[in-house]
Design a protein around this motif. Structure first.
Motif, PDB file in Angstrom:
ATOM      1  N   LEU A   1       0.836  -1.198   0.000  1.00  0.00           N
ATOM      2  CA  LEU A   1       0.000   0.000   0.000  1.00  0.00           C
ATOM      3  C   LEU A   1       0.869   1.246   0.000  1.00  0.00           C
ATOM      4  O   LEU A   1       0.640   2.175  -0.779  1.00  0.00           O
ATOM      5  N   LEU A   2       1.876   1.262   0.857  1.00  0.00           N
ATOM      6  CA  LEU A   2       2.746   2.439   0.940  1.00  0.00           C
ATOM      7  C   LEU A   2       3.514   2.665  -0.363  1.00  0.00           C
ATOM      8  O   LEU A   2       3.670   3.804  -0.800  1.00  0.00           O
ATOM      9  N   GLN A   3       3.973   1.603  -1.011  1.00  0.00           N
ATOM     10  CA  GLN A   3       4.679   1.741  -2.287  1.00  0.00           C
ATOM     11  C   GLN A   3       3.736   2.263  -3.364  1.00  0.00           C
ATOM     12  O   GLN A   3       4.105   3.123  -4.163  1.00  0.00           O
ATOM     13  N   SER A   4       2.521   1.759  -3.354  1.00  0.00           N
ATOM     14  CA  SER A   4       1.515   2.228  -4.303  1.00  0.00           C
ATOM     15  C   SER A   4       1.239   3.716  -4.113  1.00  0.00           C
ATOM     16  O   SER A   4       1.153   4.480  -5.080  1.00  0.00           O
ATOM     17  N   GLU A   5       1.111   4.129  -2.865  1.00  0.00           N
ATOM     18  CA  GLU A   5       0.854   5.543  -2.568  1.00  0.00           C
ATOM     19  C   GLU A   5       2.057   6.409  -2.948  1.00  0.00           C
ATOM     20  O   GLU A   5       1.894   7.505  -3.473  1.00  0.00           O
ATOM     21  N   LEU A   6       3.262   5.914  -2.694  1.00  0.00           N
ATOM     22  CA  LEU A   6       4.458   6.659  -3.076  1.00  0.00           C
ATOM     23  C   LEU A   6       4.512   6.847  -4.586  1.00  0.00           C
ATOM     24  O   LEU A   6       4.792   7.955  -5.070  1.00  0.00           O
ATOM     25  N   ASP A   7       4.219   5.800  -5.333  1.00  0.00           N
ATOM     26  CA  ASP A   7       4.199   5.903  -6.790  1.00  0.00           C
ATOM     27  C   ASP A   7       3.164   6.922  -7.254  1.00  0.00           C
ATOM     28  O   ASP A   7       3.428   7.742  -8.130  1.00  0.00           O
ATOM     29  N   TRP A   8       1.980   6.880  -6.626  1.00  0.00           N
ATOM     30  CA  TRP A   8       0.929   7.824  -6.992  1.00  0.00           C
ATOM     31  C   TRP A   8       1.323   9.259  -6.639  1.00  0.00           C
ATOM     32  O   TRP A   8       1.074  10.179  -7.419  1.00  0.00           O
ATOM     33  N   VAL A   9       1.929   9.448  -5.475  1.00  0.00           N
ATOM     34  CA  VAL A   9       2.359  10.793  -5.065  1.00  0.00           C
ATOM     35  C   VAL A   9       3.363  11.352  -6.066  1.00  0.00           C
ATOM     36  O   VAL A   9       3.291  12.520  -6.456  1.00  0.00           O
ATOM     37  N   GLN A  10       4.289  10.527  -6.518  1.00  0.00           N
ATOM     38  CA  GLN A  10       5.271  10.983  -7.501  1.00  0.00           C
ATOM     39  C   GLN A  10       4.589  11.392  -8.803  1.00  0.00           C
ATOM     40  O   GLN A  10       4.953  12.412  -9.404  1.00  0.00           O
ATOM     41  N   LEU A  11       3.586  10.640  -9.240  1.00  0.00           N
ATOM     42  CA  LEU A  11       2.841  11.005 -10.449  1.00  0.00           C
ATOM     43  C   LEU A  11       2.052  12.296 -10.244  1.00  0.00           C
ATOM     44  O   LEU A  11       2.012  13.154 -11.136  1.00  0.00           O
ATOM     45  N   ALA A  12       1.437  12.431  -9.076  1.00  0.00           N
ATOM     46  CA  ALA A  12       0.665  13.640  -8.788  1.00  0.00           C
ATOM     47  C   ALA A  12       1.571  14.865  -8.750  1.00  0.00           C
ATOM     48  O   ALA A  12       1.212  15.930  -9.279  1.00  0.00           O
ATOM     49  N   ILE A  13       2.727  14.736  -8.154  1.00  0.00           N
ATOM     50  CA  ILE A  13       3.678  15.857  -8.100  1.00  0.00           C
ATOM     51  C   ILE A  13       4.132  16.233  -9.499  1.00  0.00           C
ATOM     52  O   ILE A  13       4.206  17.421  -9.848  1.00  0.00           O
ATOM     53  N   THR A  14       4.413  15.244 -10.327  1.00  0.00           N
ATOM     54  CA  THR A  14       4.804  15.511 -11.714  1.00  0.00           C
ATOM     55  C   THR A  14       3.687  16.237 -12.448  1.00  0.00           C
ATOM     56  O   THR A  14       3.938  17.207 -13.181  1.00  0.00           O
ATOM     57  N   HIS A  15       2.461  15.797 -12.251  1.00  0.00           N
ATOM     58  CA  HIS A  15       1.298  16.425 -12.903  1.00  0.00           C
ATOM     59  C   HIS A  15       1.150  17.883 -12.466  1.00  0.00           C
ATOM     60  O   HIS A  15       0.990  18.779 -13.298  1.00  0.00           O
ATOM     61  N   VAL A  16       1.202  18.117 -11.165  1.00  0.00           N
ATOM     62  CA  VAL A  16       1.039  19.477 -10.641  1.00  0.00           C
ATOM     63  C   VAL A  16       2.195  20.372 -11.101  1.00  0.00           C
ATOM     64  O   VAL A  16       1.991  21.532 -11.468  1.00  0.00           O
ATOM     65  N   ASN A  17       3.409  19.847 -11.121  1.00  0.00           N
ATOM     66  CA  ASN A  17       4.553  20.635 -11.590  1.00  0.00           C
ATOM     67  C   ASN A  17       4.414  20.998 -13.062  1.00  0.00           C
ATOM     68  O   ASN A  17       4.764  22.113 -13.463  1.00  0.00           O
ATOM     69  N   SER A  18       3.910  20.083 -13.881  1.00  0.00           N
ATOM     70  CA  SER A  18       3.729  20.402 -15.299  1.00  0.00           C
ATOM     71  C   SER A  18       2.632  21.445 -15.480  1.00  0.00           C
ATOM     72  O   SER A  18       2.751  22.334 -16.333  1.00  0.00           O
TER      73      SER A  18
END
Length: 99
Positions: free
Chosen positions: A54-71
Motif C-alpha cells: 500500500l505504501l509503495q503504491s501511494e508513493l508511486d501515486w504521489v510521484q505522479l501527482a507531483i509531476t502532474h502538478v509541476n507540469s
C-alpha cells in the motif's frame, strides 16, 4: 481494508478527481493534500508493520501527482509570461502615434 486505508483511498480519489478539473481551486487542493498526508501518517503510526505494498503504491501515486502538478505550474507560468510580454508589447506600441 481497515478504516485508515479507506481514508487514504478516499483522499486519493478526491485529489484525483480535483486534478481532472481544468481550473480547480488551489486551496481545496492544498486542504485535500494535507488530509491525505495526515491519513498516511496515521496509517504508518497505527501499526508497526504497515502494508508495504500500500505504501509503495501511494508513493508511486504521489510521484505522479507531483509531476502532474509541476507540469501544470510550468504551463501556467508560461502562459503568464506570454501575457506579460503581450501587455508589454501593447504598452510599447501604444506610445507610437497612429498613422
Amino acid at each position: 481494508m481497515n478504516s485508515l486505508a479507506a481514508d487514504i483511498k478516499c483522499c486519493r480519489e478526491a485529489i484525483q478527481s480535483l486534478l481532472t478539473l481544468e481550473n480547480y481551486d488551489t486551496s481545496t487542493f492544498s486542504s485535500l493534500w494535507q488530509t491525505y498526508q495526515h491519513a498516511l501518517v496515521r496509517y504508518c503510526e497505527s501499526s508497526p508493520a504497515a502494508d508495504a505494498d500500500l505504501l509503495q503504491s501511494e508513493l508511486d501515486w504521489v510521484q505522479l501527482a507531483i509531476t502532474h502538478v509541476n507540469s501544470e505550474r510550468a504551463a501556467i507560468s508560461q502562459q503568464l509570461m506570454n501575457l506579460q510580454q503581450g501587455r508589454k508589447a501593447v504598452g510599447q506600441y501604444g506610445r507610437f502615434p497612429a498613422e
